[in-house]
Scaffold this motif. Structure first.
Motif, PDB file in Angstrom:
ATOM      1  N   CYS A 186       0.812  -1.223   0.000  1.00  0.00           N
ATOM      2  CA  CYS A 186       0.000   0.000   0.000  1.00  0.00           C
ATOM      3  C   CYS A 186       0.838   1.263   0.000  1.00  0.00           C
ATOM      4  O   CYS A 186       0.291   2.368  -0.157  1.00  0.00           O
ATOM      5  CB  CYS A 186      -0.936   0.001   1.208  1.00  0.00           C
ATOM      6  N   ARG A 215      -5.329  -5.810  -4.611  1.00  0.00           N
ATOM      7  CA  ARG A 215      -6.606  -5.293  -5.110  1.00  0.00           C
ATOM      8  C   ARG A 215      -7.040  -4.056  -4.321  1.00  0.00           C
ATOM      9  O   ARG A 215      -7.612  -3.121  -4.875  1.00  0.00           O
ATOM     10  CB  ARG A 215      -7.674  -6.377  -5.021  1.00  0.00           C
ATOM     11  N   PHE A 216      -6.767  -4.079  -3.023  1.00  0.00           N
ATOM     12  CA  PHE A 216      -7.122  -2.927  -2.193  1.00  0.00           C
ATOM     13  C   PHE A 216      -6.364  -1.684  -2.654  1.00  0.00           C
ATOM     14  O   PHE A 216      -6.953  -0.605  -2.805  1.00  0.00           O
ATOM     15  CB  PHE A 216      -6.796  -3.258  -0.732  1.00  0.00           C
ATOM     16  N   HIS A 221      -7.345   2.774  -2.418  1.00  0.00           N
ATOM     17  CA  HIS A 221      -7.576   2.950  -0.984  1.00  0.00           C
ATOM     18  C   HIS A 221      -6.256   3.072  -0.229  1.00  0.00           C
ATOM     19  O   HIS A 221      -5.225   2.545  -0.645  1.00  0.00           O
ATOM     20  CB  HIS A 221      -8.357   1.760  -0.414  1.00  0.00           C
ATOM     21  N   ARG A 227     -11.253   2.211   6.337  1.00  0.00           N
ATOM     22  CA  ARG A 227     -11.376   1.416   5.114  1.00  0.00           C
ATOM     23  C   ARG A 227     -11.457  -0.084   5.389  1.00  0.00           C
ATOM     24  O   ARG A 227     -11.374  -0.888   4.450  1.00  0.00           O
ATOM     25  CB  ARG A 227     -10.175   1.696   4.201  1.00  0.00           C
ATOM     26  N   GLN A 230     -14.115  -1.990   3.271  1.00  0.00           N
ATOM     27  CA  GLN A 230     -13.708  -2.256   1.893  1.00  0.00           C
ATOM     28  C   GLN A 230     -12.701  -3.411   1.841  1.00  0.00           C
ATOM     29  O   GLN A 230     -12.765  -4.268   0.951  1.00  0.00           O
ATOM     30  CB  GLN A 230     -13.088  -0.993   1.271  1.00  0.00           C
ATOM     31  N   LEU A 231     -11.795  -3.443   2.818  1.00  0.00           N
ATOM     32  CA  LEU A 231     -10.820  -4.534   2.867  1.00  0.00           C
ATOM     33  C   LEU A 231     -11.523  -5.873   3.037  1.00  0.00           C
ATOM     34  O   LEU A 231     -11.180  -6.854   2.371  1.00  0.00           O
ATOM     35  CB  LEU A 231      -9.840  -4.297   4.019  1.00  0.00           C
ATOM     36  N   ILE A 234     -13.171  -7.079  -0.189  1.00  0.00           N
ATOM     37  CA  ILE A 234     -12.163  -7.595  -1.134  1.00  0.00           C
ATOM     38  C   ILE A 234     -11.666  -8.958  -0.660  1.00  0.00           C
ATOM     39  O   ILE A 234     -11.497  -9.897  -1.458  1.00  0.00           O
ATOM     40  CB  ILE A 234     -11.010  -6.592  -1.276  1.00  0.00           C
ATOM     41  N   THR A 235     -11.449  -9.089   0.650  1.00  0.00           N
ATOM     42  CA  THR A 235     -10.941 -10.348   1.197  1.00  0.00           C
ATOM     43  C   THR A 235     -11.910 -11.491   0.945  1.00  0.00           C
ATOM     44  O   THR A 235     -11.499 -12.623   0.642  1.00  0.00           O
ATOM     45  CB  THR A 235     -10.687 -10.203   2.707  1.00  0.00           C
TER      46      THR A 235
END
Length: 907
Positions: A186, A215-216, A221, A227, A230-231, A234-235
């Motif tokens: 990140c 992907r995050f 992000h 967040r 959102q994580l 995606i997970t």
């Protein structure tokens, strides 16, 4: 494929071991190293790293990767290692070990590294070839590195090789490695909660971690705590994809065992779970290790094996055909039942299972439904009871179970509940008499739609005896709140007898006479007769509630209160949320009449929890909203009272008694906050609705005296006098002291002359029922009149008595008026001089709880009165002790006694 920097994060020790094995080849030191772990743990990355490390040093590297598709292909991996031109087994040149001698010969001139990935899929001939190579390694500059998901069984157990095998097992990533991966992918250090969520979501699996972080980050992000949702989204997707890849690499028997684990691994030990697998594994040896090696399961430390995450469980099962999945759940439920698992866990399995056709299944599901209702989880209760109805049942048990289900559906799906109640009412058979009357009772507790009323009428011709009497009583009870001159059902129902022998009809008759203001003594007797019933008819809640409301109008408030408490306990025990909510609302109404807005506030809050306002039928919705408005008004919460009063009408068909209650409540809000014109219109409209229903008793709603007050403020004195005298005449005809005193108070408020004398008469009348809001109001009005006339000595004891009565609810509107009177009198506001300053810092809930505790009530009793848990009572008392700087109940009791005038002169 993630870069080496990510794939090898936290694998420093493993790289050191592999590096020594590679560099030892230059000194003709052979080596055998296995790398094992869960799928996605980094075995492939380590083998690729070792291969590149060897190539950079000029060593020869031979690679192979076994696959499920080649697990039956002879020498499939050997062919990958030596190339397509390698001699095949059976060609005769090298016998059963093709190319092995040539490999060893050439390695003397060029040291060689062999990497074999996914050893667990190796075909038997290639595995035998590798083991033969290992036995010939001493003195040869050859290293064998093998990676596997799960245990890497490279050495021949029957013929141990001359070289020790170095075994590396890859552990899950720890928090430090996860934090490093977050920063690396990140580009920023993750916040604490974000990093913890990432570690939990990936379960230490590097492949899942790297993919979800990639992907995050690609979505733009940053690794912030905000967040985390959102994580997690995606997970879930990454975990599902990872699970699918792993499943594709498993043999059918392992997939079947994994599905069984997903269904009931949390309930049963693995040896039991694996018996459910279809097809059954040919050999159980190593099956558990195989499943654990997938990374899709975790062990509880004992004999159980369960899916690593809910997403894994979902993905493992969703690939099954629906009928096979339902069959697996059914077999699992039967096995769990035989194994003595808990009912809650068995019920969870049954919810997804086909019908098992066994009595124990119904018993388990009913128990799970009852447990869910006790926990307030109506959705889970509905699911369990609806599933129980899918099992074979006789018609009596089916009807009773349907009744339970309908009652549970009321808070979440009221229309569906009404349809189910109506179906029960239409069910034939004398053996269902009690079930039908109970269905009508519970359906009408929410108000009851037209479908329920029609079904009730349709059930009458076949009903006999007590059932018929009960159904007639319930029908006319519902009609008491309606105004529908065109209803075609009325002529089909027998009228209520004037002197009913049925307890249910006695309760309804008492309420009807009370509404009309007819014969107080007979009404009181009929109300008490309603509680003399036995059997099914005596168990009905609504007729007894009607009797309680009649007792309120006769002035028997304490008797009505304890009878309501008993009815509420019944409704809660029977898990009847609509009935409980109606009883709580009625008790809130009663507590307002008793001058206890603090208790009424707890009642309406509990009623809203039991059945939200939006779920009431239009027959009752305006009444429940009206009580909420009045509670807010009397509690001194102006903003809430005005907001509730401004809500739109519950329904266009609310024109009836409940609508009159709502108009009345809105009228009181208008009076309290200075809108006499609006108040007069609302109160007179409420009166017109009651008069159309022929409900003339002013004890129900004293709309005339309050409308007179509004008219007086507008200068319409003649109308005010007319309304006041009309109410007094009707109250005297009824005969209840509370109603007479309230009417006298109303006349005193609008009197042109002799106002004080009328108010004194009201106080004398109401002193017979002192614990009421009417008595407190009369004291305030008389004290105000005495002060206006300059008679301070006459006003002083009145102010003192008011201050004592309102001491337990200092935040109420009445308490505010009492403090204002005390200030006019030139004294501190009654008992407030004895209060510590910190008392005002207590919340309303803490004050109510502390007051009850100070009066000697125990925690359980306080919890019942306020409709909260005992733990909530304990927390409120702890907060009150801290704010008041006292040590416990002894000091609190002394303080409350002082406040209420027991030990000191609060005047």
């Amino acid at each position: 494929m993630p870069p080496f920097g990510l794939s090898l994060l936290g694998r420093e020790h493993e790289r050191e071991v592999l590096a020594r094995a590679v560099t030892g080849l230059s000194e003709h030191r052979p080596a055998v190293v296995t790398v094992s772990g869960a799928a996605g743990s980094g075995q492939h990355a380590l083998l690729r790293w070792a291969a590149r490390f060897a190539e950079e040093r000029g060593l020869r590297v031979l690679r192979a990767r076994a696959t499920p598709g080649e697990s039956d292909l002879a020498y499939g991996a050997v062919t990958q290692l030596l190339g397509p031109d390698a001699p095949a087994a059976g060609a005769g040149r090298d016998g059963p070990l093709p190319g092995l001698a040539e490999l060893l010969r050439t390695a003397r001139d060029r040291p060689t590294l062999l990497t074999v990935a996914d050893l667990h899929w190796l075909d038997p001939d290639s595995l035998r070839w590798l083991r033969a190579l290992i036995r010939r390694l001493p003195g040869a500059p050859v290293a064998v590195l093998a990676g596997a998901t799960g245990p890497a069984r490279l050495a021949d157990p029957d013929a141990p090789g001359p070289l020790p095998v170095t075994r590396l097992t890859l552990p899950p990533l720890g928090p430090a490695q996860v934090a490093a991966a977050v920063a690396l992918v990140c580009g920023d250090r993750g916040e604490e909660r974000f990093t913890a969520a990432a570690a939990e979501a990936c379960a230490g699996n590097p492949e899942v971690l790297h993919e979800m972080l990639r992907r995050f980050a690609d979505a733009g992000h940053r690794p912030l705590d905000a967040r985390v949702p959102q994580l997690r989204a995606i997970t879930a997707a990454v975990t599902a994809e990872h699970t699918t890849r792993v499943l594709r690499g498993l043999p059918p028997e392992a997939v079947a065992a994994l599905r069984a684990v997903a269904v009931c691994g949390h309930l049963l030990d693995f040896p039991l779970v694996r018996t459910l697998a279809r097809p059954r594994p040919a050999h159980d040896a190593g099956l558990r290790e195989t499943l654990e090696a997938t990374g899709l399961t975790v062990s509880d430390g004992g004999g159980a094996l369960r899916p690593a995450t809910p997403e894994v469980r979902t993905r493992v099962l969703e690939g099954m055909p629906a009928d096979e999945r339902a069959d697996l759940y059914a077999r699992a439920a039967e096995l769990a039942h035989r194994a003595g698992a808990g009912d809650a866990g068995i019920a969870e399995l049954l919810l997804a299972a086909r019908p098992v056709g066994a009595p124990w299944a119904v018993h388990v599901l009913r128990g799970a439904g009852a447990e869910a209702l006790r926990a307030g989880d109506h959705g889970r209760a509905v699911a369990a009871l609806a599933r129980a109805l899918e099992e074979p049942l006789d018609h009596v048990r089916r009807a009773r179970l349907s009744l339970r289900l309908a009652a549970a559906e009321v808070p979440t799906a009221p229309e569906a509940a009404d349809r189910r109640f109506a179906h029960i009412l239409r069910s034939p058979g004398a053996e269902l008499a009690g079930t039908r009357t109970r269905a009508a009772d519970l359906a009408l507790a929410r108000g009851g739609g037209d479908a329920v009323r029609r079904a009730l009428v349709e059930a009458l011709p076949a009903a006999h005896g007590g059932e018929r009497d009960a159904l007639v009583a319930l029908f006319w009870l519902a009609e008491l709140g309606r105004q529908d001159d065109t209803d075609l059902l009325l002529h089909e129902v027998p009228a209520l007898p004037r002197h009913p022998a049925s307890p249910a009809q006695a309760g309804v008759r008492a309420w009807r006479q009370a509404l009309r203001g007819e014969d107080l003594l007979a009404t009181r007797g009929l109300a008490r007769d309603a509680f003399a019933g036995r059997g099914d008819e005596g168990a009905l809640l609504l007729p007894r509630l009607a009797a309680c409301r009649a007792l309120c109008l006769t002035g028997d408030l304490e008797e009505a209160a304890w009878r309501l408490d008993a009815l509420l306990a019944e409704a809660r025990r029977d898990h009847a949320p609509a009935a409980a909510a109606l009883l709580l609302t009625a008790r809130g109404d009663l507590n307002l009449r008793r001058g206890r807005p603090d208790l009424a506030e707890g009642d309406v809050a509990a009623a809203e929890r039991a059945l939200p306002q939006t779920h009431w039928h239009p027959l009752y919705a305006p009444y429940t909203l009206a009580v909420r408005i009045l509670v807010a008004l009397e509690s001194g919460d102006r903003r809430r009272a005005e907001a509730l009063a401004a809500l739109p009408d519950p329904d266009a068909s609310w024109n009836g008694m409940a609508g009159a209650h709502l108009l009345f409540a809105r009228g009181l809000v208008a009076i309290a906050y200075g809108s006499p014109g609006e108040a007069a219109d609302l109160l007179l409209a409420a009166g017109r609705r009651l008069l159309r229903l022929q409900y003339a008793n002013p004890a129900l709603l004293p709309w005339r005296s309050l409308a007179a007050r509004a008219c007086h403020a507008l200068g319409r004195d003649q109308e005010a006098q007319r309304l006041g005298h009309e109410e007094l005449s009707l109250a005297r005809h009824w005969g209840a002291p509370g109603a007479i005193g309230w009417a006298e108070l109303g006349l005193g408020r609008v009197a042109r002359e002799g106002r004080t004398a009328r108010l004194r008469e009201a106080v004398r009348t109401l002193r017979a029922v002192p614990a009421t809001v009417a008595y407190t109001g009369a004291l305030i009005e008389l004290a105000t009149a005495e002060l206006d006339a300059g008679r301070r000595q006459a006003a002083a004891p009145l102010v003192a008595e008011v201050s004592r009565l309102v001491a337990s609810q200092p935040g109420s509107r009445t308490a505010a008026r009492a403090r204002a009177l005390a200030q006019r009198l030139g004294r501190p506001g009654g008992p407030s001089r004895d209060l510590p300053a910190a008392w005002t810092a207590l919340s309303d809930a803490e004050r109510r709880t502390a007051t009850l505790a100070g009066r000697g009530h125990g925690n359980r009793d306080i919890a019942d009165k306020l409709s909260v848990t005992t733990r909530t009572v304990e927390l409120r008392l702890s907060a009150a002790y801290r704010k008041l700087r006292i040590s416990g109940r002894a000091e609190l009791r002394a303080l409350v006694r002082s406040m209420e005038g027991y030990d000191t002169d609060v005047a």
